[in-house]
Design an enzyme around this catalytic site. Structure first.
Site, short mmCIF file in Angstrom:
data_model
loop_
_atom_site.label_atom_id
_atom_site.label_comp_id
_atom_site.label_asym_id
_atom_site.label_seq_id
_atom_site.Cartn_x
_atom_site.Cartn_y
_atom_site.Cartn_z
N ASP A 31 19.06 44.42 -25.02
CA ASP A 31 18.21 44.01 -23.90
C ASP A 31 16.79 44.49 -24.15
O ASP A 31 15.81 43.82 -23.83
CB ASP A 31 18.69 44.64 -22.59
CG ASP A 31 20.03 44.08 -22.18
OD1 ASP A 31 20.52 43.17 -22.87
OD2 ASP A 31 20.57 44.55 -21.16
N PHE A 34 14.94 42.37 -26.58
CA PHE A 34 14.63 41.12 -25.89
C PHE A 34 13.38 41.30 -25.01
O PHE A 34 12.47 40.48 -25.04
CB PHE A 34 15.82 40.67 -25.03
CG PHE A 34 15.61 39.35 -24.35
CD1 PHE A 34 15.96 38.17 -24.97
CD2 PHE A 34 15.03 39.29 -23.08
CE1 PHE A 34 15.74 36.95 -24.35
CE2 PHE A 34 14.81 38.08 -22.46
CZ PHE A 34 15.18 36.91 -23.10
N GLU A 110 40.07 20.05 -15.06
CA GLU A 110 39.00 21.06 -15.06
C GLU A 110 39.21 21.97 -13.86
O GLU A 110 39.81 21.57 -12.87
CB GLU A 110 37.63 20.38 -14.92
CG GLU A 110 37.28 19.48 -16.07
CD GLU A 110 36.11 18.57 -15.73
OE1 GLU A 110 35.18 19.02 -15.04
OE2 GLU A 110 36.16 17.39 -16.12
N LYS A 112 37.98 23.74 -10.53
CA LYS A 112 37.02 23.39 -9.49
C LYS A 112 36.27 24.65 -9.12
O LYS A 112 36.82 25.56 -8.50
CB LYS A 112 37.76 22.82 -8.27
CG LYS A 112 36.83 22.24 -7.22
CD LYS A 112 37.63 21.44 -6.21
CE LYS A 112 36.74 20.68 -5.24
NZ LYS A 112 35.94 21.52 -4.40
N ASP A 114 33.74 27.08 -7.32
CA ASP A 114 33.38 27.12 -5.91
C ASP A 114 31.99 27.73 -5.74
O ASP A 114 31.81 28.94 -5.77
CB ASP A 114 34.42 27.96 -5.16
CG ASP A 114 34.43 27.64 -3.69
OD1 ASP A 114 33.81 26.63 -3.31
OD2 ASP A 114 35.05 28.39 -2.93
N TYR A 221 29.82 20.08 -15.33
CA TYR A 221 31.06 19.31 -15.43
C TYR A 221 30.90 17.80 -15.47
O TYR A 221 31.87 17.08 -15.59
CB TYR A 221 32.01 19.67 -14.28
CG TYR A 221 31.38 19.53 -12.91
CD1 TYR A 221 31.13 18.27 -12.37
CD2 TYR A 221 31.05 20.64 -12.17
CE1 TYR A 221 30.54 18.14 -11.13
CE2 TYR A 221 30.48 20.52 -10.91
CZ TYR A 221 30.22 19.26 -10.40
OH TYR A 221 29.64 19.14 -9.18
N LYS A 308 43.60 21.13 -4.34
CA LYS A 308 43.20 22.42 -3.78
C LYS A 308 44.34 23.42 -3.86
O LYS A 308 45.46 23.12 -3.43
CB LYS A 308 42.81 22.23 -2.30
CG LYS A 308 41.52 21.45 -2.11
CD LYS A 308 40.32 22.39 -2.08
CE LYS A 308 39.02 21.66 -2.02
NZ LYS A 308 38.42 21.52 -0.74
N CYS A 402 30.36 55.91 20.16
CA CYS A 402 30.67 56.22 18.77
C CYS A 402 32.02 56.93 18.67
O CYS A 402 32.25 57.90 19.38
CB CYS A 402 29.57 57.10 18.18
SG CYS A 402 29.95 57.68 16.52
N CYS A 405 31.22 60.72 17.56
CA CYS A 405 30.42 61.68 18.32
C CYS A 405 30.22 61.27 19.78
O CYS A 405 29.50 61.95 20.51
CB CYS A 405 29.07 61.90 17.63
SG CYS A 405 27.96 60.50 17.85
N CYS A 420 25.31 53.75 15.89
CA CYS A 420 25.34 55.01 16.61
C CYS A 420 23.97 55.65 16.39
O CYS A 420 23.59 55.94 15.26
CB CYS A 420 26.43 55.93 16.07
SG CYS A 420 26.20 57.63 16.63
N CYS A 426 25.74 63.10 14.25
CA CYS A 426 26.97 62.34 14.02
C CYS A 426 27.47 62.63 12.60
O CYS A 426 26.80 62.31 11.62
CB CYS A 426 26.65 60.86 14.23
SG CYS A 426 28.07 59.79 14.12
P1 AMP Z 1 34.28 18.83 -1.96
O1 AMP Z 1 32.99 19.59 -1.68
O2 AMP Z 1 35.49 19.57 -1.50
O3 AMP Z 1 34.20 17.39 -1.57
O4 AMP Z 1 34.43 18.85 -3.53
C1 AMP Z 1 33.51 18.17 -4.32
C2 AMP Z 1 32.65 19.14 -5.03
O5 AMP Z 1 33.39 19.93 -5.94
C3 AMP Z 1 31.64 18.49 -5.88
O6 AMP Z 1 30.51 18.12 -5.15
C4 AMP Z 1 31.30 19.56 -6.88
O7 AMP Z 1 30.17 20.29 -6.40
C5 AMP Z 1 32.48 20.49 -6.86
N1 AMP Z 1 33.09 20.71 -8.18
C6 AMP Z 1 33.42 21.93 -8.67
N2 AMP Z 1 33.96 21.85 -9.88
C7 AMP Z 1 33.99 20.54 -10.22
C8 AMP Z 1 34.43 19.83 -11.37
N3 AMP Z 1 35.00 20.44 -12.42
N4 AMP Z 1 34.29 18.48 -11.36
C9 AMP Z 1 33.77 17.84 -10.29
N5 AMP Z 1 33.33 18.47 -9.19
C10 AMP Z 1 33.45 19.80 -9.13
ZN ZN Z 2 28.09 58.90 16.17
#
Ligand code: AMP
Ligand code: ZN
Length: 665
Positions: A31, A34, A110, A112, A114, A221, A308, A402, A405, A420, A426
């Site tokens: 690092d 860099f 793939e 999904k 989040d 993706y 899901k 609290c 105390c 508190c 405390c």
């Molecule tokens: P939903 O929000 O439940 O309708 O799910 C759709 C969203 O899943 C998409 O808008 C993507 O942002 C997300 N997503 C996450 N991983 C993937 C993936 N591998 N392929 C497609 N969509 C994905």
């Molecule tokens: Zn307290």
């Protein structure tokens, strides 16, 4: 080499290192090295604004402020995905596909991811735009913020098409999320709830320099555009990876639904080992030609389906609610549950966050509640099973005093948490503040741990951190688990801490909202504690990065008679309550944590001077090279065996000028 070539070479090199580090997770330089190169580039660019490039790696530190994010239409609509929850749902989907397509169908599976979806536009290999999904037809322009995310390539490699969009998900991996929360708790802020919301919130921050500090990642993706030169989804993932995008390797090409289910079953178990959150699997028809034949419904592609995972959820009884008091006096309600198995661990407690959350869920002692384990370490209660509620149950009344105390709690306007206010009396607050004072980033007192602090307070030996400096060995020896030797270490550790620099003492005081960075800024600006005590609100707000909330908190801290008394005592005990002469001379703690070897003969400074400079700037000088060495400052005639060893261990070698530049001389 011309200046322009030099700049280009540095940019390419830094891009490559970013790629190795953030996309491949396989850094090839330290690092520190860099940072040196980045600084070199920054300086060259500053001197030669004619070679400015919006996609230079220096632009990743951010700084651009966006007040209102512009709304821009997507060239290609960003669809949602249909959801499925069972094998049967997937079978139905396959049947619908078979009706529309002749011949065999391959699928890609793939994960999904989040987070927050994002659409990136590249032209001639350069990132030109990043839009949020918005309503799918148009999204917000968050390009300045997205540029700060290191795994988003600003410049592509290989044989990419001249123009295309690529879609992905911005996620906040657990590690980074937890670290951000630790820091927030340290300064008395409420922790963030979950990685997904924090990731999407980050994209809409106005100051891109703030976004740059967040450990976000971008996982891609989907490739979108015309004439992309690929025939299948799987191929497009591989291509994107070649061009420099971060495309997780878990994706798999399969031939039938059974294999899809295999993939799902595998990841349903193993997803807990991933560094980021996933909430399912996305299955896509692999052939782009077949995708086109299948087309879209009003909302989503017919060629893709999200499966899901069932959130791991159990129901159990809420036995009681207890209330914890933090270092800043913040009250956190905690649900004590009938122990139950969830995602491989026994869960006994769940966080209830604050009074509003309790009202929102309407949880009552005796209720049967649903508990879920998301990204957070502590599980949460998501709902009450009302069908099982006892007729005799009564709404939960939040405590008004609290639990430690008995002081009446307060809740400031706009804040979710109750506090508190008994700052000085405390117990958990007293103990918590001293624990913060001695912690590693603060006074870093060797030989004293958090548990001992609690013992000392409970034994009536200390009541605030200034009392530490009057402790004697005789007083501590009778404590539990305290031997002669450990008592010596403790007393010695405390007395050594008087050398800790001012900025860290300031942080150690535990002023709400004053974290490490703010403490540094205040120390640098005001130079002495007295100046901070006397600072006006206006003056404070004028310091870089300090807002009204912090200013108020600082002023409140220093108007307390008791705090001023404690600070006076710290002064008497010899703690550093102003910037040292060295720091005033422009010396720093830039080299903190670095172990440095000096070798050879120098032109502009003597070896001894160099060693002094290292120490004064917080570094440690070592005489031999090992894997722990951070870097070597080398002059002429560096010993050949040293050189060989350095090269073997991949340790950076700096000449004296680079080194002096590093410490701003
Ligand atoms: P939903 O929000 O439940 O309708 O799910 C759709 C969203 O899943 C998409 O808008 C993507 O942002 C997300 N997503 C996450 N991983 C993937 C993936 N591998 N392929 C497609 N969509 C994905
Ligand atoms: Zn307290």
């Amino acid at each position: 080499m011309t200046i322009q070539q030099q700049i280009e070479a540095l940019r390419n090199e830094l891009n490559e290192h970013n790629y190795n580090y953030y996309v491949l997770d396989n850094p090839t330089i330290s690092d520190f090295e860099f940072d040196i190169k980045l600084k070199e580039l920054q300086e060259l660019e500053a001197k030669h604004p004619e070679f400015f490039d919006a996609n230079s790696p220096t632009q990743r530190v951010g700084g651009e402020i966006t007040k209102n994010f512009e709304t821009i239409p997507h060239d290609f609509r960003m669809y949602s995905l249909d959801n499925s929850y069972s094998k049967e749902d997937l079978k139905d989907w396959e049947t619908r596909i078979e009706k529309m397509i002749d011949g065999a169908v391959e699928f890609t599976c793939e994960l999904k991811y989040d987070g927050a979806s994002i659409s990136l536009t590249y032209e001639n290999g350069l990132l030109v735009q990043a839009l949020t999904r918005g309503d799918g037809f148009q999204g917000d322009n968050v390009t300045a913020n997205v540029k700060t995310i290191k795994s988003v390539p600003l410049k592509l490699k290989g044989d990419f098409p001249p123009k295309f969009d690529i879609r992905g998900e911005i996620v906040l991996p657990f590690d980074g999320f937890n670290k951000m929360n630790e820091e927030r708790i340290e300064i008395g802020e409420e922790p963030y709830r979950n990685p997904r919301n924090t990731a999407s919130g980050s994209l809409k921050l106005q100051d891109s320099a703030e976004v740059a500090k967040r450990p976000l990642e971008c996982l891609l993706y989907n490739l979108t555009g015309t004439n992309l030169g690929v025939k299948t989804q799987f191929e497009s993932l591989e291509k994107a990876r070649e061009w420099g995008f971060k495309v997780p390797k878990a994706s798999k090409l399969v031939n039938n639904l059974d294999e899809v289910l295999e993939f799902i079953n595998y990841w349903d178990v193993h997803r807990h080992e991933l560094p980021y959150e996933t909430d399912g699997v996305v299955i896509k028809v692999n052939s782009l030609q077949q995708q086109e034949e299948l087309g879209y419904t009003a909302k989503s592609p017919r060629w893709a389906m999200a499966y899901k995972f069932k959130a791991e959820q159990v129901s159990t009884r809420l036995n009681s609610i207890s209330y914890q008091v933090g270092r800043t006096g913040a009250i956190t309600p905690v649900a004590n549950l009938e122990p139950v198995e969830l995602a491989g661990t026994t869960v006994k407690r769940a966080s209830l966050h604050n009074a509003d959350q309790i009202v929102k869920l309407d949880v009552r002692v005796g209720d049967e509640v649903f508990v879920e384990k998301g990204g957070e370490i502590i599980p949460k209660i998501i709902a009450v099973d009302l069908s099982k509620r006892l007729p005799s149950s009564k709404p939960t009344e939040y405590i008004t005093r609290c639990p430690e105390c008995e002081t009446e709690l307060v809740r400031q306007e706009g804040e979710a948490q109750h506090y508190c206010p008994n700052y000085n009396g405390c117990k958990p607050q007293i103990i918590g503040r001293i624990q913060h004072f001695i912690s590693r980033k603060a006074m870093d007192i060797d030989g004293l741990g958090g548990e001992t602090v609690a013992l000392l307070v409970n034994a009536g030996l200390i009541n605030n951190y200034s009392d530490l400096y009057e402790l004697t060995k005789e007083q501590v020896i009778p404590l539990e688990r305290m031997a002669e030797k450990s008592a010596d270490n403790l007393i010695q550790g405390i007395s050594q801490s008087v050398n800790i620099p001012f900025e860290r003492v300031l942080y150690a005081l535990g002023i709400r909202y004053v974290g490490e960075t703010v403490a540094k800024k205040l120390a640098k600006h005001y130079k002495t504690i007295d100046a901070i005590v006397n600072a006006t609100q206006e003056g404070l707000v004028n310091v870089d990065e300090i807002g009204v909330k912090i200013a108020e908190s600082v002023q409140e801290f220093f108007t307390s008679e008791n705090n001023l008394k404690i600070i006076n005592r710290l002064k008497q005990f010899g703690l550093q309550l102003e910037i040292s002469a060295e720091q005033l001379e422009g010396l720093t703690n830039i080299l903190e944590g670095e172990i440095i070897v000096v070798s050879g003969v120098f032109e502009s400074v003597s070896r001894d001077e160099l060693k002094k400079l290292i120490e004064k700037n917080g570094g440690k000088v070592s005489s031999s090279i090992s894997s722990k060495t951070s870097f070597i400052v080398a002059g002429d005639n560096m010993g050949p065996s040293k050189k060989e060893k350095a090269e073997k261990l991949n340790i950076p070698i700096l000449n004296e000028y680079k080194f002096l530049q590093k410490i701003n001389i």
